[in-house]
Design an enzyme around this catalytic site. Structure first.
Site, PDB file in Angstrom:
ATOM      1  N   GLU A 121      20.773   7.457   6.340  1.00  0.00           N
ATOM      2  CA  GLU A 121      19.898   6.611   5.507  1.00  0.00           C
ATOM      3  C   GLU A 121      18.530   7.246   5.280  1.00  0.00           C
ATOM      4  O   GLU A 121      17.882   6.983   4.279  1.00  0.00           O
ATOM      5  CB  GLU A 121      19.752   5.211   6.130  1.00  0.00           C
ATOM      6  CG  GLU A 121      19.017   5.128   7.466  1.00  0.00           C
ATOM      7  CD  GLU A 121      19.923   5.307   8.683  1.00  0.00           C
ATOM      8  OE1 GLU A 121      21.006   5.919   8.535  1.00  0.00           O
ATOM      9  OE2 GLU A 121      19.538   4.853   9.783  1.00  0.00           O
ATOM     10  N   HIS A 140      21.583   9.555  11.187  1.00  0.00           N
ATOM     11  CA  HIS A 140      21.019   8.476  10.367  1.00  0.00           C
ATOM     12  C   HIS A 140      20.908   8.964   8.926  1.00  0.00           C
ATOM     13  O   HIS A 140      19.796   9.290   8.471  1.00  0.00           O
ATOM     14  CB  HIS A 140      19.638   8.073  10.888  1.00  0.00           C
ATOM     15  CG  HIS A 140      19.669   7.366  12.193  1.00  0.00           C
ATOM     16  ND1 HIS A 140      19.885   6.008  12.287  1.00  0.00           N
ATOM     17  CD2 HIS A 140      19.545   7.822  13.454  1.00  0.00           C
ATOM     18  CE1 HIS A 140      19.876   5.657  13.566  1.00  0.00           C
ATOM     19  NE2 HIS A 140      19.670   6.733  14.292  1.00  0.00           N
ATOM     20  N   CYS A 190      24.891   5.803  13.983  1.00  0.00           N
ATOM     21  CA  CYS A 190      24.395   6.088  15.335  1.00  0.00           C
ATOM     22  C   CYS A 190      25.023   5.125  16.352  1.00  0.00           C
ATOM     23  O   CYS A 190      26.182   5.298  16.696  1.00  0.00           O
ATOM     24  CB  CYS A 190      22.870   6.052  15.351  1.00  0.00           C
ATOM     25  SG  CYS A 190      22.185   6.994  16.707  1.00  0.00           S
ATOM     26  N   LYS A 198       0.832  -1.217   0.000  1.00  0.00           N
ATOM     27  CA  LYS A 198       0.000   0.000   0.000  1.00  0.00           C
ATOM     28  C   LYS A 198       0.856   1.252   0.000  1.00  0.00           C
ATOM     29  O   LYS A 198       0.561   2.227  -0.680  1.00  0.00           O
ATOM     30  CB  LYS A 198      -0.809   0.029   1.295  1.00  0.00           C
ATOM     31  CG  LYS A 198      -2.258  -0.220   1.099  1.00  0.00           C
ATOM     32  CD  LYS A 198      -3.058  -0.047   2.362  1.00  0.00           C
ATOM     33  CE  LYS A 198      -2.435  -0.180   3.633  1.00  0.00           C
ATOM     34  NZ  LYS A 198      -2.213  -0.733   4.716  1.00  0.00           N
TER      35      LYS A 198
HETATM   36  N1  GLN Z   1      21.251   3.816  21.800  1.00  0.00           N
HETATM   37  C1  GLN Z   1      22.003   4.900  21.276  1.00  0.00           C
HETATM   38  C2  GLN Z   1      21.538   6.237  21.815  1.00  0.00           C
HETATM   39  O1  GLN Z   1      20.452   6.354  22.318  1.00  0.00           O
HETATM   40  C3  GLN Z   1      21.971   4.900  19.762  1.00  0.00           C
HETATM   41  C4  GLN Z   1      20.620   5.178  19.201  1.00  0.00           C
HETATM   42  C5  GLN Z   1      20.499   4.792  17.765  1.00  0.00           C
HETATM   43  O2  GLN Z   1      21.307   4.039  17.242  1.00  0.00           O
HETATM   44  N2  GLN Z   1      19.473   5.276  17.097  1.00  0.00           N
HETATM   45  O3  GLN Z   1      22.258   7.205  21.723  1.00  0.00           O
END
Ligand code: GLN
Length: 569
Positions: A543, A541, A384, A18
């Site tokens: 991505e 991130h 991250c 969807k």
């Molecule tokens: N656990 C880690 C933090 O809170 C990394 C978080 C994540 O990878 N999105 O900083």
């Protein structure tokens, strides 16, 4: 012109695509010259997707303005090559919360506030708000869940009411699934008929039915669906499985869906730009040299099945970067807990990613994998948590800080190289978990001369985001005090590189290639790299901002390294 609304609902089973259908419809209409946008409705009570385990829900997709949403928002962004903001996302919980808060503020002026009509009214208000903010000509709205279930009924009710208000401005699309049971060997239409009856009983008659199936639907079954579901035969759209989701807009266009929708709204194409997309898809299909990328994670298992949904944006970002280099990625799933015992299996990969994550499970495996990459020159990208753990690994094995760790896992460590951001401590003490991480786009200034800087420059991302930041009217704090070499990536974290250890890490060769300078002058490390190696990490991130037309620089960096390794082997 009054805004047009297209409501997309799913029938028969979940997971028929969807989201991709919604994104594809918006993409086609955009390429016909209209401003389009997409809205996602999630029927659960959670106010956002941020509090759910990824194996429950799939990836938590973070928007530029810091909302924790559904992965379908990612599809919309990737197909439209535009940022979609928080206003385009809602859940049952979010809708109820605002109705209840309004009631507490006496905004219903003493009326009895009821589930119907007040909840659907609130939903309609949100549709209109999103249309207004995005200035869209056409809004494509995806109703989560499957028709016939209890959970999404109030959203269908809102859609019915919206249609009642302006019948010419609203149309309905059912995305259905047609099974071919092995023992019968014939495509069956009955489940789609039942799904249509379910929609009918919610007061909705579909205008189009997209027939998802392994193969194309034939004329006999098209006619059957038209008759029994009460729609025009040429509005039964065939949508068989395809090699790449990016083919779906072309597939729907082969059936003339875009023009048929415009026709129904009494509109005409203003231009036709889908040919550009077609070229891209052609290039995707021509990328044949295989490059093996391993993702070390822990959100794969769901009962007896392995689901890649938790890392969907990472996977798409790998694809975008690969295609930009003319190669085809083959992705392998590496269970972090397996790598705790043995890293030998990692050697087969041309590149390794440790994506975002939380908590202690599998951490030592991830650290082992990172060590393996660093010591054996296997291209590495840490996202991250993957960056934070790269710092932990380096501290332990290069700087001799034996029990170095993130305090997320070990509060007693002598070397807390990753520690909770100061701004997060109060939030955690009050147990305010929902929607309180450092979320959304924040700028980082890159150090000229670093490999990360070169990658962002090469990909045309350097500084280009700054104007976009201002255009989106996002708050100033996201930009920080930086002026030049600014890149804007999205975040979702509570911990950071502990500033106390930066000097010691740098002394031993860790390069911090970019940081965010807060208004108070403190710096948060955003990027790391190792000299002469294809080894990158970021607190962000990237991505989430990777697109077919605009791959994420660090993924391009990883893939360049991986292609080299592949050619050598
Ligand atoms: N656990 C880690 C933090 O809170 C990394 C978080 C994540 O990878 N999105 O900083």
């Amino acid at each position: 012109m009054r805004t047009k609304f297209i409501i997309v609902a799913g029938g028969v089973i979940s997971g028929v695509g969807k989201g991709v259908a919604t994104a594809s419809i918006a993409k086609i209409l955009k390429d016909y010259g209209y401003k389009t946008t997409c809205i996602k409705i999630d029927p659960y009570i959670n106010v956002d997707a941020g509090t759910m385990n990824p194996t429950e829900h799939g990836e938590v997709f973070v928007t530029e303005d810091g909302d924790e949403t559904d992965q379908d928002i990612g599809n919309y962004e990737r197909f439209l090559n535009e940022n979609i903001l928080s206003v385009n996302y809602m859940t049952t919980g979010r809708v109820y919360l605002s109705v209840i808060e309004r009631e507490r503020r006496l905004e219903y002026h003493g009326k009895c506030v009821e589930v119907v009509p007040h909840i659907p009214f609130e939903v309609i208000d949100r549709f209109k708000k999103a249309a207004e903010v995005t200035k869209a000509d056409i809004v494509v709205i995806e109703v989560g869940g499957t028709v016939g279930e209890y959970q999404n009924i109030l959203f269908l009710e809102a859609a019915r009411m919206l249609h009642l208000q302006n019948p010419e401005d609203v149309l309905f699309v059912l995305v259905s699934y047609l099974p071919v049971p092995k023992n019968i060997g014939e495509m069956k239409t009955k489940p789609t008929q039942y799904a249509t009856i379910s929609l009918n009983s919610a007061g909705i008659q579909p205008d189009f039915i997209i027939c998802r199936a392994e193969t194309a639907i034939d004329a006999v079954r098209k006619a059957k669906i038209a008759t029994f579901c009460n729609i025009q035969p040429d509005h039964v759209i065939s949508a068989p499985d395809v090699e790449t989701i990016y083919d779906v807009p072309l597939l729907l266009e082969k059936e003339g869906m875009g023009k048929k929708i415009l026709d129904k709204f009494g509109m005409k194409p203003k231009k036709n730009e889908l040919a550009k997309w077609e070229k891209k898809v052609e290039a995707i299909k021509n990328s044949t040299d295989e490059v093996k990328i391993g993702i070390v994670g822990k959100y794969f298992d769901h009962g007896d099945y392995v689901l890649a949904d938790s890392y969907i944006s990472v996977i798409e970002a790998i694809k975008h970067a690969s295609w930009s280099l003319g190669v085809k990625p083959v992705i392998g799933w590496i269970d972090a807990q397996q790598v705790e015992k043995d890293t030998a299996s990692l050697n087969q990969y041309h590149g390794i990613i440790v994506p975002g994550g939380f908590g202690a499970r599998g951490v030592e495996g991830k650290i082992n994998a990172i060590r393996f990459c660093r010591e054996n020159n296997v291209p590495y990208l840490g996202l991250c948590y993957g960056m934070q753990l790269a710092v932990v690994e380096f501290a332990r094995n290069v700087c001799g800080m034996k029990d170095a760790h993130t305090t997320e896992v070990n509060k007693e460590t002598h070397y807390p190289v990753i520690d909770m951001q100061i701004s997060q401590r109060g939030v955690m003490a009050q147990q305010k978990y929902g929607g309180t991480m450092r979320l959304g786009a924040y700028a980082a200034a890159l150090n000229p001369g670093s490999a990360v800087y070169e990658l962002y420059k090469k990909c045309g991302r350097l500084d280009s985001d700054k104007s976009q930041l201002l255009k989106n009217n996002l708050e100033d704090f996201r930009l920080g005090t930086m002026k030049n070499n600014v890149v804007l990536e999205r975040h979702r974290h509570r911990y950071e590189v502990n500033p106390k250890f930066i000097e010691a890490l740098e002394k031993k060769g860790m390069i911090f290639s970019g940081s965010h300078e807060r208004a108070d002058g403190t710096k948060l490390m955003e990027f790391i790299e190792l000299k002469g190696k294809s080894f990158f990490g970021t607190q962000a991130h990237p991505e989430f901002k990777s697109r077919v037309e605009n791959p994420a620089p660090l993924f391009v960096g990883l893939m360049e390294g991986a292609v080299k390794r592949m050619r050598r082997s």
